[in-house]
Design a protein around this motif. Structure first.
Motif, PDB file in Angstrom:
ATOM      1  N   TYR A  31     -12.822  -3.753 -13.268  1.00 21.63           N
ATOM      2  CA  TYR A  31     -12.926  -4.540 -12.037  1.00 21.63           C
ATOM      3  C   TYR A  31     -11.652  -4.406 -11.204  1.00 21.63           C
ATOM      4  CZ  TYR A  31     -16.792  -6.962 -14.454  1.00 21.63           C
ATOM      5  OH  TYR A  31     -17.950  -7.256 -15.124  1.00 21.63           O
ATOM      6  N   PHE A  32     -11.818  -4.533  -9.887  1.00 23.54           N
ATOM      7  CA  PHE A  32     -10.671  -4.676  -8.997  1.00 23.54           C
ATOM      8  C   PHE A  32     -10.825  -6.024  -8.293  1.00 23.54           C
ATOM      9  CE2 PHE A  32     -13.995  -2.905  -6.320  1.00 23.54           C
ATOM     10  CZ  PHE A  32     -13.847  -3.562  -5.109  1.00 23.54           C
ATOM     11  N   ARG A  33      -9.744  -6.498  -7.702  1.00 20.22           N
ATOM     12  CA  ARG A  33      -9.804  -7.786  -6.996  1.00 20.22           C
ATOM     13  C   ARG A  33      -9.668  -7.577  -5.498  1.00 20.22           C
ATOM     14  NH1 ARG A  33      -9.576 -12.539  -9.846  1.00 20.22           N
ATOM     15  NH2 ARG A  33      -9.395 -12.257 -12.100  1.00 20.22           N
ATOM     16  N   TYR A  34     -10.517  -8.268  -4.772  1.00 17.74           N
ATOM     17  CA  TYR A  34     -10.462  -8.258  -3.318  1.00 17.74           C
ATOM     18  C   TYR A  34     -10.310  -9.706  -2.874  1.00 17.74           C
ATOM     19  CZ  TYR A  34     -11.661  -7.246   1.562  1.00 17.74           C
ATOM     20  OH  TYR A  34     -11.630  -7.117   2.936  1.00 17.74           O
ATOM     21  N   LYS A  35      -9.144 -10.033  -2.321  1.00 19.02           N
ATOM     22  CA  LYS A  35      -8.824 -11.401  -1.915  1.00 19.02           C
ATOM     23  C   LYS A  35      -9.091 -12.387  -3.060  1.00 19.02           C
ATOM     24  CE  LYS A  35      -9.524 -10.434   2.984  1.00 19.02           C
ATOM     25  NZ  LYS A  35     -10.184 -10.797   4.260  1.00 19.02           N
ATOM     26  N   PHE A  39     -14.514  -7.523  -8.521  1.00 18.53           N
ATOM     27  CA  PHE A  39     -15.685  -6.688  -8.232  1.00 18.53           C
ATOM     28  C   PHE A  39     -15.677  -5.476  -9.153  1.00 18.53           C
ATOM     29  CE2 PHE A  39     -14.914  -8.960  -4.306  1.00 18.53           C
ATOM     30  CZ  PHE A  39     -16.165  -9.243  -3.801  1.00 18.53           C
ATOM     31  N   PRO A  40     -16.853  -5.010  -9.604  1.00 15.99           N
ATOM     32  CA  PRO A  40     -16.911  -3.818 -10.451  1.00 15.99           C
ATOM     33  C   PRO A  40     -16.533  -2.544  -9.685  1.00 15.99           C
ATOM     34  CG  PRO A  40     -18.901  -5.154 -10.693  1.00 15.99           C
ATOM     35  CD  PRO A  40     -18.166  -5.670  -9.500  1.00 15.99           C
ATOM     36  N   VAL A  41     -15.671  -1.744 -10.291  1.00 17.99           N
ATOM     37  CA  VAL A  41     -15.286  -0.455  -9.717  1.00 17.99           C
ATOM     38  C   VAL A  41     -16.486   0.484  -9.727  1.00 17.99           C
ATOM     39  CG1 VAL A  41     -13.841   1.597 -10.091  1.00 17.99           C
ATOM     40  CG2 VAL A  41     -12.875  -0.704 -10.427  1.00 17.99           C
ATOM     41  N   GLY A  42     -16.618   1.265  -8.682  1.00 14.02           N
ATOM     42  CA  GLY A  42     -17.678   2.273  -8.630  1.00 14.02           C
ATOM     43  C   GLY A  42     -18.835   1.866  -7.757  1.00 14.02           C
ATOM     44  N   ILE A  43     -19.306   0.636  -7.923  1.00 13.14           N
ATOM     45  CA  ILE A  43     -20.396   0.130  -7.077  1.00 13.14           C
ATOM     46  C   ILE A  43     -19.833  -0.455  -5.784  1.00 13.14           C
ATOM     47  CG2 ILE A  43     -22.313  -1.512  -6.928  1.00 13.14           C
ATOM     48  CD1 ILE A  43     -22.893   0.658  -8.871  1.00 13.14           C
ATOM     49  N   PRO A  46     -12.760  -1.830  -2.012  1.00 13.46           N
ATOM     50  CA  PRO A  46     -12.161  -2.686  -0.984  1.00 13.46           C
ATOM     51  C   PRO A  46     -12.653  -2.327   0.411  1.00 13.46           C
ATOM     52  CG  PRO A  46     -10.492  -2.018  -2.581  1.00 13.46           C
ATOM     53  CD  PRO A  46     -11.741  -1.234  -2.900  1.00 13.46           C
ATOM     54  N   GLU A  47     -12.869  -1.025   0.637  1.00  9.05           N
ATOM     55  CA  GLU A  47     -13.327  -0.584   1.957  1.00  9.05           C
ATOM     56  C   GLU A  47     -14.750  -1.067   2.244  1.00  9.05           C
ATOM     57  OE1 GLU A  47     -10.044   1.690   0.484  1.00  9.05           O
ATOM     58  OE2 GLU A  47     -12.033   1.430  -0.401  1.00  9.05           O
ATOM     59  N   SER A  48     -15.622  -0.995   1.245  1.00 13.07           N
ATOM     60  CA  SER A  48     -17.015  -1.392   1.479  1.00 13.07           C
ATOM     61  C   SER A  48     -17.120  -2.892   1.749  1.00 13.07           C
ATOM     62  CB  SER A  48     -17.899  -0.991   0.293  1.00 13.07           C
ATOM     63  OG  SER A  48     -17.634  -1.758  -0.864  1.00 13.07           O
ATOM     64  N   GLN A 128     -16.482 -17.046   1.938  1.00 18.76           N
ATOM     65  CA  GLN A 128     -15.247 -16.663   2.625  1.00 18.76           C
ATOM     66  C   GLN A 128     -15.139 -15.156   2.848  1.00 18.76           C
ATOM     67  OE1 GLN A 128     -15.419 -17.839  -0.465  1.00 18.76           O
ATOM     68  NE2 GLN A 128     -13.897 -16.900  -1.831  1.00 18.76           N
ATOM     69  N   LEU A 129     -15.951 -14.366   2.148  1.00 16.69           N
ATOM     70  CA  LEU A 129     -15.929 -12.915   2.332  1.00 16.69           C
ATOM     71  C   LEU A 129     -17.150 -12.410   3.080  1.00 16.69           C
ATOM     72  CD1 LEU A 129     -14.681 -11.641  -1.175  1.00 16.69           C
ATOM     73  CD2 LEU A 129     -13.335 -12.231   0.852  1.00 16.69           C
ATOM     74  N   PHE A 130     -18.065 -13.299   3.428  1.00 16.90           N
ATOM     75  CA  PHE A 130     -19.322 -12.870   4.051  1.00 16.90           C
ATOM     76  C   PHE A 130     -19.070 -12.404   5.480  1.00 16.90           C
ATOM     77  CE2 PHE A 130     -23.712 -13.559   5.692  1.00 16.90           C
ATOM     78  CZ  PHE A 130     -24.370 -12.764   4.760  1.00 16.90           C
ATOM     79  N   THR A 131     -20.026 -11.665   6.001  1.00 15.40           N
ATOM     80  CA  THR A 131     -19.942 -11.087   7.337  1.00 15.40           C
ATOM     81  C   THR A 131     -19.607 -12.152   8.384  1.00 15.40           C
ATOM     82  OG1 THR A 131     -21.673  -9.578   6.600  1.00 15.40           O
ATOM     83  CG2 THR A 131     -21.188  -9.618   8.955  1.00 15.40           C
ATOM     84  N   LYS A 132     -18.454 -12.011   9.017  1.00 14.10           N
ATOM     85  CA  LYS A 132     -17.978 -13.038   9.955  1.00 14.10           C
ATOM     86  C   LYS A 132     -18.940 -13.248  11.115  1.00 14.10           C
ATOM     87  CE  LYS A 132     -13.044 -12.041   9.096  1.00 14.10           C
ATOM     88  NZ  LYS A 132     -13.161 -10.740   8.380  1.00 14.10           N
ATOM     89  N   ALA A 133     -19.545 -12.151  11.579  1.00  6.66           N
ATOM     90  CA  ALA A 133     -20.418 -12.244  12.749  1.00  6.66           C
ATOM     91  C   ALA A 133     -21.643 -13.118  12.491  1.00  6.66           C
ATOM     92  CB  ALA A 133     -20.859 -10.847  13.185  1.00  6.66           C
TER      93      ALA A 133
END
Length: 334
Positions: A31-35, A39-43, A46-48, A128-133
């Protein structure tokens, strides 16, 4: 149903499915952390996730938002049928992950240019990570909740067959990690408490797995009302019949058997198995139940009552449950 849909010819699959196959070969179980959220690596990357945060939203978009293992695919199946006025052709001809692609994955919904309107999309993102728009749009979110005790059992066994997830370890280890939010997508408690703040907004519907299980027809009518779609009796009956657990389990396009074993190894346990509520009582020990209840009471203080908030005496597992979480071979319906 007339029976499971036959897999489509390879020529009809296109690059989306080729990409799924390629990604499934590169999963690390790390896993990596975003904020702060794992999240699982590969699926995911951070960019996605950043793309999803900053994506444009259309006013007729429909999002299914859940914490993992809370009924995501059940709601996708219902919506797929509602959108087509009860006609089951779509759910029998296109894989469920293409009908409602995931927003935050590397193969994210917002990167697909040929989605028909209204776009149907799925997400596990905390608010807090959902699409702002979204928050300044007329797009709709349907948030599915589920008894977190059933969630943890389902997620434990899903972790054993999903190539992108860490090995869950022992049942006690996994339960502790779940209670601390040290699993994919972080804390269940934070997730539901964040999204439940949307209650009362015209473009937000909170509905639970338990409500669908108790009254599928009534729940489908609630969803139709929320979407402003009226279905006749025949169409409504078709939605209910074709979104039942047995129908989904028999439908090749909905039971995830088309995914490669490197991504989802159903030789080790079916993705869809029981489709019941309260199965956690067959898995939790008394000590695990007590540990869970302590954290639940603390975390959910001041929150509204949910369908799974039973009288504690009724919610207790048997003193000697069999099998334990670690002994069960499969997990319940999503």
């Amino acid at each position: 149903m007339d029976g499971p849909a036959a897999p489509r010819a390879p020529a009809l699959w296109g690059s989306y499915d080729d990409d799924i196959s390629e990604i499934s070969q590169k999963l690390s179980g790390e896993y990596f952390r975003y904020k702060g959220i794992p999240f699982p690596v590969g699926i995911y990357s951070p960019e996605s996730i950043s793309i999803t945060e900053n994506a444009e939203v259309q006013d007729d978009d429909i999002f299914v938002v859940t914490y993992p293992k809370s009924g995501t695919n059940w709601m996708i199946e219902i919506l797929s049928l509602i959108i087509k006025d009860g006609d089951p052709s779509w759910i029998r001809s296109e894989p469920i992950w293409e009908r409602a692609p995931w927003c935050e994955t590397i193969l994210g919904a917002f990167s697909l240019s040929d989605q028909p309107s209204p776009r149907l999309m799925s997400s596990h993102l905390p608010i807090q990570l959902f699409t702002k728009a979204f928050f300044n749009s007329k797009a709709k979110v349907i948030y599915m909740g589920r008894n977190p005790r059933d969630v943890v059992v389902s997620l434990y066994h899903y972790s054993k067959i999903a190539g992108q997830l860490k090995d869950p370890g022992t049942p006690d280890q996994f339960l502790q990690n779940f209670l601390k939010g040290e699993v994919q997508f972080g804390s269940w408690f934070d997730h539901i408490k964040g999204w439940i703040r949307m209650q009362g907004k015209e473009n937000f519907l909170f509905i639970t797995y338990e409500e669908l299980h108790e009254d599928l027809r009534g729940s489908v009518q609630r969803v139709c009302q929320f979407l402003g779609r009226q279905l006749g009796e025949e169409a409504l009956g078709s939605v209910v019949a074709n979104s039942s657990f047995d129908a989904m389990k028999a439908n090749t396009m909905s039971n995830f058997t088309l995914l490669p074993p490197s991504l989802l190894d159903q030789r080790r346990g079916a993705f869809l198995r029981k489709g019941v509520c309260g199965d956690w009582k067959n898995h939790f020990t008394v000590a695990q139940s007590e540990a869970f209840d302590r954290v639940y009471r603390e975390q959910m203080r001041g929150m509204p009552t949910f369908p799974w908030d039973e009288d504690p005496e009724d919610a207790s597992p048997d003193p000697d449950p069999s099998p334990s979480p670690g002994q069960a071979s499969e997990h319940p319906h999503q």
